[in-house]
Design a protein around this motif. Sequence first.
Motif, short mmCIF file in Angstrom:
data_model
loop_
_atom_site.label_atom_id
_atom_site.label_comp_id
_atom_site.label_asym_id
_atom_site.label_seq_id
_atom_site.Cartn_x
_atom_site.Cartn_y
_atom_site.Cartn_z
N GLN A 153 12.81 1.94 -5.99
CA GLN A 153 12.89 3.39 -5.79
C GLN A 153 11.83 4.10 -6.63
OE1 GLN A 153 14.67 5.21 -3.75
NE2 GLN A 153 16.09 3.70 -2.90
N GLN A 154 11.67 3.66 -7.87
CA GLN A 154 10.69 4.27 -8.77
C GLN A 154 9.27 4.05 -8.26
OE1 GLN A 154 11.88 2.22 -12.29
NE2 GLN A 154 13.78 3.38 -12.47
N ARG A 155 8.96 2.84 -7.81
CA ARG A 155 7.63 2.56 -7.26
C ARG A 155 7.34 3.44 -6.05
NH1 ARG A 155 8.55 -2.89 -8.97
NH2 ARG A 155 9.75 -3.29 -7.07
N ASN A 156 8.34 3.57 -5.17
CA ASN A 156 8.17 4.39 -3.97
C ASN A 156 7.93 5.85 -4.33
OD1 ASN A 156 8.53 2.14 -2.36
ND2 ASN A 156 10.70 2.55 -1.96
N TYR A 157 8.69 6.34 -5.32
CA TYR A 157 8.53 7.74 -5.72
C TYR A 157 7.15 7.99 -6.32
CZ TYR A 157 9.45 12.25 -7.89
OH TYR A 157 9.38 13.57 -8.26
N PHE A 158 6.68 7.04 -7.13
CA PHE A 158 5.36 7.19 -7.74
C PHE A 158 4.26 7.09 -6.68
CE2 PHE A 158 7.36 7.34 -11.67
CZ PHE A 158 6.44 7.49 -12.70
N GLN A 159 4.46 6.22 -5.69
CA GLN A 159 3.46 6.11 -4.62
C GLN A 159 3.40 7.40 -3.82
OE1 GLN A 159 1.31 3.60 -4.08
NE2 GLN A 159 0.41 4.74 -2.39
N GLU A 160 4.56 7.99 -3.53
CA GLU A 160 4.60 9.25 -2.80
C GLU A 160 3.98 10.38 -3.61
OE1 GLU A 160 8.68 9.90 -1.97
OE2 GLU A 160 8.88 8.15 -0.66
N SER A 161 4.19 10.35 -4.93
CA SER A 161 3.74 11.43 -5.80
C SER A 161 2.27 11.33 -6.17
CB SER A 161 4.59 11.46 -7.09
OG SER A 161 5.96 11.64 -6.79
N PHE A 162 1.80 10.10 -6.45
CA PHE A 162 0.46 9.94 -7.03
C PHE A 162 -0.47 9.02 -6.24
CE2 PHE A 162 3.52 10.41 -10.65
CZ PHE A 162 3.16 11.70 -11.00
N GLY A 163 0.06 8.36 -5.21
CA GLY A 163 -0.77 7.42 -4.48
C GLY A 163 -1.24 6.31 -5.40
N ASP A 164 -2.53 6.00 -5.35
CA ASP A 164 -3.09 4.93 -6.19
C ASP A 164 -3.71 5.46 -7.48
OD1 ASP A 164 -2.39 3.04 -4.27
OD2 ASP A 164 -4.25 3.36 -3.15
N VAL A 165 -3.54 6.74 -7.74
CA VAL A 165 -4.16 7.35 -8.93
C VAL A 165 -3.49 6.85 -10.21
CG1 VAL A 165 -4.59 9.53 -10.14
CG2 VAL A 165 -4.87 9.40 -7.65
N VAL A 166 -2.17 6.64 -10.16
CA VAL A 166 -1.41 6.20 -11.33
C VAL A 166 -0.91 4.78 -11.13
CG1 VAL A 166 0.65 6.59 -12.74
CG2 VAL A 166 -0.70 8.54 -11.92
#
Length: 331
Positions: A106-119
Amino acid sequence: MKFSEYMGEWLYGKNGYYATYKNIGKEGDFYTAVSTSKFFGGSVARHIISLVDEGFLAKDGVICEIGAHHGYFLADVIEFIYTLRPKLLSTLKFVIIERFDDLQEQQRNYFQESFGDVVSLTHHNSLSELKCKNAFFIANEIFDAFPCELYYKGKTGRVEGHDVKFDVDNDWVDAKAKKYNKDRGEIAIGYEEFAKEMADSCEKFEFMSFDYGEMVARPDFSVRVYAKHKVIPFFEEDINREELFGKSDITYDVTFEHVKDAYADAGVEFVELKAQMVALVDMGILNLLEMLKDNADEKIYEQELQKAKMLIMPNFLGERFKMIRFRKNRN
């Protein structure tokens, strides 16, 4: 069964409360300070930048959240770091300590939605897996999620069915109760191991955590259940513990003196304990709101201001919700 084992199963067992992802809202989890306003994470981001500026935290240091649950908190921190000091986003390393695979996803998905590959986000199952030279650790409501033993007038509780019977002699619990002047209440299990794991994982770090509690122990039981946005004292006469088991949160007030002693034993320096609302003001939440006022639509500013007021306005819960901070320099 020990109460600590019972609470551990309630929260972390196969079908425990934390073993599956929980939503926040009407039918889900309780709202916390993290989910109330992005400016909670923004204030922590501002503090992280101040650590870099003073030379305590390296520009390539680790920013690690322990028990991130939804991932909102760390994401808010990252968003404000980008706003306030964008260059740090390419040098700092972001880590989450999370034991459950589905929460990691869930955390990985949220970060991908929020930041893409930037973070780039790294996960570890425990602090013992992390080895670094310099870090900032952050946690929200973690110490009240450690299993505890229940103590009453010289006896430790055990669980039979879902009832607690105080008829066990436990020298370790008894010694802790005497040390913190408790004749009844909760004795947390695991603070010492947690502090040592953190101390062993990193050579130089600051650790900041937010939790309900006081420096000295409460003179009574505080263990309680949160279910459908209701607070139910664990010893309430008509509580249905069997029905609530694993489906609701169970927690208690933290004795911060116990946390402080655990970190002292691990060679980590206690810095301060203060009310959350004072800590957020000291870390610059009002300055961030002023920035928003100067750069955003008035309606958006008013909305965020009202949310932030819930974090910093004096009230009974605000006084009980504390920030505790520790530092370790290299040996």
